[in-house]
Write an enzyme that holds these catalytic residues in place. Structure first.
Site, short mmCIF file in Angstrom:
data_model
loop_
_atom_site.label_atom_id
_atom_site.label_comp_id
_atom_site.label_asym_id
_atom_site.label_seq_id
_atom_site.Cartn_x
_atom_site.Cartn_y
_atom_site.Cartn_z
N HIS A 340 0.85 -1.20 0.00
CA HIS A 340 0.00 0.00 0.00
C HIS A 340 0.89 1.25 0.00
O HIS A 340 1.75 1.41 0.87
CB HIS A 340 -0.95 0.01 1.20
CG HIS A 340 -1.97 1.09 1.08
ND1 HIS A 340 -3.14 0.93 0.38
CD2 HIS A 340 -1.96 2.37 1.50
CE1 HIS A 340 -3.82 2.06 0.39
NE2 HIS A 340 -3.12 2.97 1.08
N ALA A 341 0.67 2.14 -0.97
CA ALA A 341 1.58 3.27 -1.16
C ALA A 341 1.66 4.15 0.09
O ALA A 341 0.66 4.42 0.75
CB ALA A 341 1.07 4.11 -2.33
N HIS A 371 -0.07 11.92 -5.58
CA HIS A 371 -0.59 11.95 -4.21
C HIS A 371 0.56 11.78 -3.21
O HIS A 371 0.71 12.55 -2.27
CB HIS A 371 -1.63 10.83 -4.04
CG HIS A 371 -2.14 10.70 -2.65
ND1 HIS A 371 -3.29 11.31 -2.20
CD2 HIS A 371 -1.63 10.05 -1.57
CE1 HIS A 371 -3.47 11.04 -0.93
NE2 HIS A 371 -2.48 10.26 -0.51
N GLU A 372 1.39 10.77 -3.45
CA GLU A 372 2.49 10.50 -2.51
C GLU A 372 3.50 11.64 -2.49
O GLU A 372 4.00 12.02 -1.43
CB GLU A 372 3.19 9.18 -2.88
CG GLU A 372 2.32 7.94 -2.71
CD GLU A 372 1.64 7.85 -1.35
OE1 GLU A 372 2.25 8.23 -0.34
OE2 GLU A 372 0.48 7.41 -1.31
N HIS A 375 2.68 14.40 -0.16
CA HIS A 375 3.16 14.20 1.23
C HIS A 375 4.65 14.58 1.32
O HIS A 375 5.07 15.27 2.24
CB HIS A 375 3.04 12.72 1.63
CG HIS A 375 1.63 12.24 1.80
ND1 HIS A 375 0.74 12.81 2.69
CD2 HIS A 375 0.96 11.20 1.24
CE1 HIS A 375 -0.42 12.14 2.65
NE2 HIS A 375 -0.31 11.16 1.77
N GLU A 399 -3.28 14.94 2.91
CA GLU A 399 -3.74 14.10 1.79
C GLU A 399 -4.14 14.94 0.58
O GLU A 399 -4.30 14.41 -0.52
CB GLU A 399 -4.94 13.25 2.22
CG GLU A 399 -4.71 12.36 3.43
CD GLU A 399 -3.60 11.35 3.22
OE1 GLU A 399 -3.33 10.99 2.07
OE2 GLU A 399 -2.99 10.94 4.23
N HIS A 502 -6.55 0.30 5.48
CA HIS A 502 -6.59 1.27 6.58
C HIS A 502 -7.22 0.73 7.85
O HIS A 502 -7.08 1.34 8.91
CB HIS A 502 -7.31 2.54 6.11
CG HIS A 502 -6.65 3.15 4.90
ND1 HIS A 502 -6.70 2.56 3.66
CD2 HIS A 502 -5.91 4.27 4.76
CE1 HIS A 502 -6.03 3.29 2.79
NE2 HIS A 502 -5.54 4.34 3.42
N TYR A 512 -9.16 11.49 4.14
CA TYR A 512 -9.35 11.45 2.68
C TYR A 512 -10.65 12.15 2.28
O TYR A 512 -10.75 12.73 1.21
CB TYR A 512 -9.35 10.00 2.17
CG TYR A 512 -8.09 9.26 2.54
CD1 TYR A 512 -6.87 9.59 1.95
CD2 TYR A 512 -8.09 8.27 3.50
CE1 TYR A 512 -5.70 8.93 2.30
CE2 TYR A 512 -6.93 7.61 3.86
CZ TYR A 512 -5.74 7.94 3.27
OH TYR A 512 -4.59 7.29 3.63
O1 X8Z Z 1 -4.26 5.34 1.17
C1 X8Z Z 1 -4.19 6.18 0.29
C2 X8Z Z 1 -2.82 6.67 -0.20
C3 X8Z Z 1 -1.79 6.65 0.87
S1 X8Z Z 1 -2.02 7.88 2.03
C4 X8Z Z 1 -2.35 5.78 -1.31
N1 X8Z Z 1 -5.32 6.63 -0.30
C5 X8Z Z 1 -6.64 6.17 0.10
C6 X8Z Z 1 -6.87 4.73 -0.32
O2 X8Z Z 1 -6.05 4.17 -1.06
O3 X8Z Z 1 -7.87 4.15 0.08
C7 X8Z Z 1 -5.40 7.65 -1.34
C8 X8Z Z 1 -6.84 7.67 -1.74
C9 X8Z Z 1 -7.61 7.09 -0.60
ZN ZN Z 2 -1.83 9.86 1.38
#
Ligand code: X8Z
Ligand code: ZN
Length: 604
Positions: A340-341, A371-372, A375, A399, A502, A512
């Site tokens: 997960h990024a 997105h990354e 950060h 975010e 998450h 988010y």
């Molecule tokens: O978790 C993330 C990022 C890392 S902060 C990749 N996002 C959420 C997800 O993947 O569910 C970005 C969009 C929403």
């Molecule tokens: Zn993020």
């Protein structure tokens, strides 16, 4: 040795305010205390982060043992500090010092009580859950095993409903064993939150927004009411198109959308089914970034370089050499990593910044890279501040900035970076609905999901959702907010929330939701400030140093001021609003309303 000295000094400060003693807390004591905390953070932070980096990049028995132990010790120390901070509650001091103390007292996500055994148990559970997700795979009877990326490649691309359902179910097996661990973690976390003076975890999580938790939650609901008609119109159209494609048996004309058909494991983005839901003739003219990446043979690192170039074009300093040397860009073949990024600020004093991501060469990941880097450039902008202020104005800001830039990935921008010709850009611009539909399938679709996820979680935290209804109420909320359901019978045997990073990763999700609302407020304000005249979706801030200055100066404030101040710096307003996202998608909404005229919308 030095460490020992600090511990002794800290306990002296505490001893000087033992109950019954005289009020000995002077400004001087506070300043000494904050100086010690600062020095400790500078020393401990980078080591903890390195341990954590190793444990996420090499998920092994040993790395998990080490990080669980580090986690326990660091948490216990932070809890002590937070108690010590309370000793200065009645001291008349500067707003800056008060803010530092408040950050010290609230910067926990899953706090145990100040108790070694419980802290250790909690740390082991949380490391265990994240590792279960990171190493997760499902093996079928024929011996074929699939991890998340393998399942996703089916969900994102297949149009065979049976194959899709099978892949969706396969990945969701991962949640089952997480359930008892998750519930025990919540139990300990609630106890720890109460010890810190909160009503529980939910109160702790939502008290971080420079306003009382209740007020903040009301704000999030208020904005959702504004945005909901746009979502409902999109939902109605998408359902009709999926019904055309799959037939009544698979997609009912009036019920919720089956989650496995939406082109994303969690149904949080529907861009992968763009071609099914936007069937106008002009569809064939749409810009396909995935194809461009393949045709131009752009590799994973070059994809990151394009994103870096965007930030540099608006005035940011380039990333340090170590970013390129130490980041993880490609999924390793020989070991388990948390794919997960994520973006890391390992050692602020030395600008050691990294991303960790298993980049796939497609449009979705091109967006996620921006997105990354949002950060990463935020870290770089605020790393000069005291460690306690090294954070986003609130977690939604952190975010939002990368996402903000992705709104500037317009046809004109794609021409500037040589992805498409001017002629192709002009053709794409002739179809604003196509462009907006593509954006909305991600940017609008994610909104109720991002709100709903923490509705479920806070229900679990505060006991409104009981252990024997965890999965049932998860699906109830998904249906209520997103109009999404599942054709499979998801009994309490399953723990479907565990299949989303998450939840086992304990990353708050309301951030988010905030980001997806704020990014449009930022975009609209910046486009107005640079005197852009035209559709909001055609405005790109690429190369605009004035817009960049607003972003950089806001980022450079870090967490040192209430988020409303940072918000005002960009937008001139202090309030969240759904108006900007509605303005952005106004032409699409009009088109959708026309399409939906003879359809019955909503779900039962
Ligand atoms: O978790 C993330 C990022 C890392 S902060 C990749 N996002 C959420 C997800 O993947 O569910 C970005 C969009 C929403
Ligand atoms: Zn993020």
């Amino acid at each position: 040795m030095k460490n020992f000295l600090y511990t002794v000094l800290l306990s002296l400060i505490v001893a000087s305010c033992a109950p019954g003693g005289e009020q000995t807390h002077k400004i001087e004591d506070l300043e000494n205390f904050l100086a010690l905390v600062e020095e400790e953070n500078k020393k401990d932070g980078p080591v903890i982060y390195s341990a954590s980096w190793i444990s996420s990049n090499f998920i092994t028995y040993d790395s998990q043992k080490v990080i669980a132990d580090y986690g326990t010790r660091y948490t216990l120390k932070s809890l002590e500090r937070s108690r010590q901070a309370s000793n200065f509650d009645n001291l008349d001091t500067s707003p800056e010092n008060k803010r530092m103390l408040s950050i010290l007292k609230s910067s926990f996500v899953m706090p145990p009580p100040l108790d070694k055994t419980l802290a250790s148990e909690l740390s082991q559970i949380s490391t265990g859950l994240e590792a279960m997700y990171g190493t997760g795979e499902y093996c079928y009877e024929d011996g074929a095993c699939y991890d998340l990326e393998a399942f996703e490649s089916i969900i994102d691309n297949s149009r065979d409903p049976d194959e899709l359902l099978k892949a969706w179910k396969g990945w969701h097996e991962i949640g089952k064993p997480m359930k008892p661990m998750y519930m025990r973690m919540v139990e300990i976390g609630n106890e720890g939150s109460k010890d810190l003076g909160y009503e529980g975890l939910s109160d702790l999580w939502f008290s971080k927004y420079d306003m009382p938790a209740d007020e903040f939650l009301d704000e999030t609901d208020r904005v959702w009411e504004e945005v909901k008609p746009l979502y409902d119109a999109l939902h109605c159209h998408v359902r009709a198109k999926l019904n055309d494609y799959y037939g009544d048996e698979i997609v009912s004309e009036s019920g919720p959308l089956p989650v496995h058909l939406l082109g994303n494991m969690w149904g949080q983005s529907w861009s992968n089914i763009y071609d099914l839901v936007y069937t106008e003739e002009s569809n064939s003219n749409s810009v396909d970034v995935t194809k461009i990446i393949a045709d131009k043979n752009i590799n994973e690192i070059q994809m990151v370089e394009y994103a870096e170039d965007f930030f540099i074009s608006i005035g940011f300093d380039p990333l340090p050499e170590t970013f390129w040397e130490r980041s993880l860009f490609v999924k390793p073949r020989d070991r388990s990593v948390v794919c997960h990024a994520s973006a890391w600020n390992l050692d602020p004093a030395n600008n050691d910044l990294r991303i960790k991501m298993c980049i796939e060469r497609n449009e979705e990941d091109f967006i996620t890279i921006h997105h990354e880097l949002g950060h990463i450039f935020y870290y770089q902008a605020y790393n000069h501040l005291p460690t306690l202020f090294q954070g986003g104005a609130n977690d939604g800001f952190h975010e939002a900035f990368g996402d903000l830039l992705t709104l500037s990935i317009t046809p004109d921008y794609l021409t500037k970076i040589d992805f498409i010709s001017e002629e192709q850009a002009n053709i794409a611009k002739e179809d604003p609905i196509g462009l907006l539909m593509k954006q909305a399938l991600e940017g609008v679709v994610v909104v109720p999901w991002a709100l709903m996820l923490d509705k479920w979680r806070s229900g679990v935290f505060n006991g409104d959702i009981k252990e024997d209804e965890l999965n049932t109420l998860w699906w109830q909320l998904r249906e209520e907010y997103q109009g999404i359901g599942t054709s499979d019978d998801r009994t309490e045997e399953y723990f479907d929330p565990g299949a989303k990073y998450h939840i086992p990763g304990n990353t708050p999700y309301t951030r988010y939701y905030l980001a997806r609302i704020m990014q449009y407020q930022f975009h609209e304000a910046l486009c107005n400030q640079i005197n852009f005249d035209g559709y909001l979706h055609e405005c790109s801030i690429y190369g605009n140093k004035d817009a960049g200055e607003k972003i950089i100066s806001t980022m450079a404030m870090g967490e040192s001021l209430p988020w409303q101040d940072a918000f005002e710096n960009i937008t001139g307003s202090r309030k969240l609003s759904g108006t900007s996202i509605l303005n952005y998608y106004a032409p699409l909404k009009e088109w959708l309303d026309e399409q939906n005229q003879d359809r019955v919308c909503g779900w039962n």
